[in-house]
Write an enzyme that holds these catalytic residues in place. Structure first.
Site, PDB file in Angstrom:
ATOM      1  N   CYS A 119       0.751  -1.190   0.098  1.00 42.26           N
ATOM      2  CA  CYS A 119       0.036  -0.088  -0.036  1.00 42.26           C
ATOM      3  C   CYS A 119       0.790   1.252   0.010  1.00 42.26           C
ATOM      4  O   CYS A 119       0.440   2.255  -0.204  1.00 42.26           O
ATOM      5  CB  CYS A 119      -0.837   0.070   1.191  1.00 42.26           C
ATOM      6  N   HIS A 252      -3.153   7.224   2.164  1.00 41.24           N
ATOM      7  CA  HIS A 252      -3.697   5.943   1.734  1.00 41.24           C
ATOM      8  C   HIS A 252      -5.012   5.509   2.321  1.00 41.24           C
ATOM      9  O   HIS A 252      -5.247   5.895   3.386  1.00 41.24           O
ATOM     10  CB  HIS A 252      -2.699   4.912   2.190  1.00 41.24           C
ATOM     11  N   ASN A 282     -10.223  -0.250  -0.326  1.00 42.10           N
ATOM     12  CA  ASN A 282      -8.772  -0.157   0.101  1.00 42.10           C
ATOM     13  C   ASN A 282      -8.519  -0.627  -1.425  1.00 42.10           C
ATOM     14  O   ASN A 282      -8.082  -1.841  -1.664  1.00 42.10           O
ATOM     15  CB  ASN A 282      -8.148  -1.035   1.064  1.00 42.10           C
TER      16      ASN A 282
HETATM   17  N1  ACO Z   1     -18.939  -8.146   9.119  1.00 44.47           N
HETATM   18  C1  ACO Z   1     -19.577  -8.433  10.142  1.00 44.47           C
HETATM   19  N2  ACO Z   1     -18.784  -8.837  11.362  1.00 44.47           N
HETATM   20  C2  ACO Z   1     -17.423  -8.885  11.234  1.00 44.47           C
HETATM   21  C3  ACO Z   1     -16.761  -8.601   9.858  1.00 44.47           C
HETATM   22  C4  ACO Z   1     -17.557  -8.373   9.114  1.00 44.47           C
HETATM   23  N3  ACO Z   1     -17.059  -8.080   7.587  1.00 44.47           N
HETATM   24  N4  ACO Z   1     -15.472  -8.633  10.136  1.00 44.47           N
HETATM   25  C5  ACO Z   1     -15.151  -9.043  11.533  1.00 44.47           C
HETATM   26  N5  ACO Z   1     -16.489  -8.976  11.826  1.00 44.47           N
HETATM   27  C6  ACO Z   1     -16.778  -9.137  13.317  1.00 44.47           C
HETATM   28  C7  ACO Z   1     -15.560 -10.145  14.034  1.00 44.47           C
HETATM   29  O1  ACO Z   1     -15.949 -11.415  13.764  1.00 44.47           O
HETATM   30  C8  ACO Z   1     -15.659  -9.747  15.613  1.00 44.47           C
HETATM   31  O2  ACO Z   1     -16.896 -10.566  16.222  1.00 44.47           O
HETATM   32  P1  ACO Z   1     -16.561 -11.057  17.561  1.00 44.47           P
HETATM   33  O3  ACO Z   1     -16.559  -9.784  18.510  1.00 44.47           O
HETATM   34  O4  ACO Z   1     -18.240 -11.523  17.628  1.00 44.47           O
HETATM   35  O5  ACO Z   1     -15.593 -11.979  17.451  1.00 44.47           O
HETATM   36  C9  ACO Z   1     -16.197  -8.341  15.461  1.00 44.47           C
HETATM   37  O6  ACO Z   1     -16.802  -8.079  14.027  1.00 44.47           O
HETATM   38  C10 ACO Z   1     -15.132  -7.323  15.662  1.00 44.47           C
HETATM   39  O7  ACO Z   1     -13.759  -7.623  14.755  1.00 44.47           O
HETATM   40  P2  ACO Z   1     -12.527  -6.904  15.200  1.00 44.47           P
HETATM   41  O8  ACO Z   1     -11.584  -7.527  14.196  1.00 44.47           O
HETATM   42  O9  ACO Z   1     -12.207  -6.631  16.532  1.00 44.47           O
HETATM   43  O10 ACO Z   1     -13.046  -5.373  14.629  1.00 44.47           O
HETATM   44  P3  ACO Z   1     -12.263  -4.312  14.341  1.00 44.47           P
HETATM   45  O11 ACO Z   1     -13.093  -3.150  15.030  1.00 44.47           O
HETATM   46  O12 ACO Z   1     -10.776  -4.215  14.923  1.00 44.47           O
HETATM   47  O13 ACO Z   1     -12.422  -3.969  12.813  1.00 44.47           O
HETATM   48  C11 ACO Z   1     -11.052  -3.833  10.784  1.00 44.47           C
HETATM   49  C12 ACO Z   1     -11.763  -4.778  11.887  1.00 44.47           C
HETATM   50  C13 ACO Z   1     -12.057  -3.026  10.201  1.00 44.47           C
HETATM   51  C14 ACO Z   1     -10.146  -4.788   9.942  1.00 44.47           C
HETATM   52  C15 ACO Z   1     -10.061  -2.811  11.578  1.00 44.47           C
HETATM   53  O14 ACO Z   1      -9.126  -3.632  12.489  1.00 44.47           O
HETATM   54  C16 ACO Z   1      -9.164  -2.160  10.714  1.00 44.47           C
HETATM   55  O15 ACO Z   1      -9.630  -1.362   9.847  1.00 44.47           O
HETATM   56  N6  ACO Z   1      -7.858  -2.576  10.962  1.00 44.47           N
HETATM   57  C17 ACO Z   1      -6.974  -1.777   9.989  1.00 44.47           C
HETATM   58  C18 ACO Z   1      -6.597  -2.753   8.753  1.00 44.47           C
HETATM   59  C19 ACO Z   1      -6.405  -2.074   7.410  1.00 44.47           C
HETATM   60  O16 ACO Z   1      -6.900  -1.176   7.319  1.00 44.47           O
HETATM   61  N7  ACO Z   1      -6.001  -2.982   6.694  1.00 44.47           N
HETATM   62  C20 ACO Z   1      -5.908  -2.414   5.262  1.00 44.47           C
HETATM   63  C21 ACO Z   1      -4.594  -2.961   4.677  1.00 44.47           C
HETATM   64  S1  ACO Z   1      -3.326  -2.369   5.501  1.00 44.47           S
HETATM   65  C22 ACO Z   1      -3.184  -1.014   4.786  1.00 44.47           C
HETATM   66  O17 ACO Z   1      -3.702  -0.717   3.786  1.00 44.47           O
HETATM   67  C23 ACO Z   1      -2.376  -0.201   5.695  1.00 44.47           C
END
Ligand code: ACO
Length: 325
Positions: A119, A252, A282
């Site tokens: 990225c 990004h 993304n």
């Molecule tokens: N739909 C519904 N529920 C979901 C989904 C989905 N698509 N994905 C996860 N869940 C659920 C999980 O199972 C979990 O359920 P549980 O509590 O019953 O176990 C709950 O949602 C919370 O999951 P978390 O992983 O704790 O959610 P979080 O608030 O951390 O959000 C996310 C996840 C959006 C991926 C976040 O961590 C994030 O944005 N991280 C940054 C990652 C990123 O941007 N990556 C891009 C690539 S890297 C880059 O470009 C730099």
């Protein structure tokens, strides 16, 4: 007299197939994977993304974006003397996407190569092009970010497959005595390899390992928020400028919450952040040039304004480019 790299023109391309969160949720539901529009919007800010057709590769998306950028710059492909493509999803193991783009644009001869920094790829590519222009080895460079991340997603993993999209963005840089790129800052730390990776690879005609994206979302989130502020401040310091000098932040586009947090740390109002993650998802190395082109074409970004471009991605890699548009 200092030679700067100045942006002459921008372009972008999004594949025709657009899926809203509801469209994607309906497709995933048929495979027993449950997600919702509400969850995706609340956690990421994403509302829709585009997916390439099976017949389209990164080079096709990149070529479309390049054509638009050439038109905006008012030059022909023969006038380019450097082509760099940032991508982690090339059409083939080799040759590079950049050489394919060169051929599709109907030109030949100038150096063309790919940069792989996930990225942060476009920030890396722009920095390399800027160095080559400053050193006098190039005068007109085409720099592209192009990705088909839909090819490396695991559509059974709802924690990742809802986050990404396909697309391409491009800029034409030209050597100029007028200020353009003012400062750049690049970093990497390989110890974070496992929190964001595609661990599979080609081996003796098959695939060894798992060729789909794996991510520890929370670890990525924490790391991204910290390094994005650091690298922006590093570029500002190199140019003897402060956060008050930035007209537009073009980060990004991974997650709206990461972008808002970076803007707060840089004391910028949210309406000075170019946001396209809601419509594009993304798109990895394509996200920054796609956002840049969007804000240039809708008139928000004006000549003479100061832009902070910054990225973070797998590796981990991160960096920023501060420029006068
Ligand atoms: N739909 C519904 N529920 C979901 C989904 C989905 N698509 N994905 C996860 N869940 C659920 C999980 O199972 C979990 O359920 P549980 O509590 O019953 O176990 C709950 O949602 C919370 O999951 P978390 O992983 O704790 O959610 P979080 O608030 O951390 O959000 C996310 C996840 C959006 C991926 C976040 O961590 C994030 O944005 N991280 C940054 C990652 C990123 O941007 N990556 C891009 C690539 S890297 C880059 O470009 C730099």
């Amino acid at each position: 007299m200092r030679i700067y790299s100045r942006i002459l023109g921008t372009g972008s391309y999004l594949p025709e197939k657009r899926l809203t969160n509801a469209d994607l949720a309906a497709e995933l539901s048929q495979q027993g994977v449950e997600t919702s529009d509400d969850w995706i919007i609340e956690r990421t800010g994403i509302r829709a993304r585009h997916f390439a057709a099976d017949t389209q590769g990164s080079s096709d998306l990149a070529t479309e974006a390049a054509r638009q950028a050439l038109t905006a710059a008012g030059i022909s492909a023969e006038e380019l003397d450097l082509i760099i493509v940032a991508t982690s999803t090339p059409d083939m193991v080799f040759p590079s996407v950049a050489t394919m783009v060169q051929h599709k644009l109907g030109t030949a001869g100038c150096p063309a190569f790919d940069v792989q920094a996930v990225c942060s790829g476009f920030i890396y590519a722009l920095t390399i092009a800027d160095s080559m222009i400053q050193s006098g080895s190039a005068k007109r460079a085409l720099v592209i970010g192009s990705e088909v991340f839909s090819r490396i997603l695991d559509f059974k993993d709802r924690t990742t497959c809802v986050l990404f999209g396909d697309g391409a963005g491009a800029v034409i840089l030209e050597a100029s005595e007028q200020p353009g790129i003012l400062a750049t800052d690049l970093h990497a730390d390989g110890k974070y390899k496992d929190i964001l990776c595609v661990p599979g690879h080609v081996n003796r005609g098959g695939i060894l390992g798992d060729p789909v994206l794996k991510m520890d979302g929370q670890a990525v989130f924490k790391l991204a928020v910290g390094v994005l502020e650091e690298t922006a401040r590093a570029s500002l310091a190199k140019a003897n400028m402060t956060d008050a000098d930035i007209d537009w932040l073009i980060p990004h586009q991974a997650n709206i919450r990461i972008m808002q947090s970076t803007a707060r740390k840089l004391r910028m109002s949210p309406d000075k952040v170019v946001v396209t993650v809601d419509q594009h998802g993304n798109t990895s190395a394509a996200s920054i040039p796609l956002a840049l082109d969007t804000a240039v074409r809708d008139g928000r970004i004006q000549r003479g304004q100061t832009l902070m471009l910054e990225g973070v991605g797998g590796g981990f890699t991160w960096g920023s480019v501060l420029l006068r548009y």
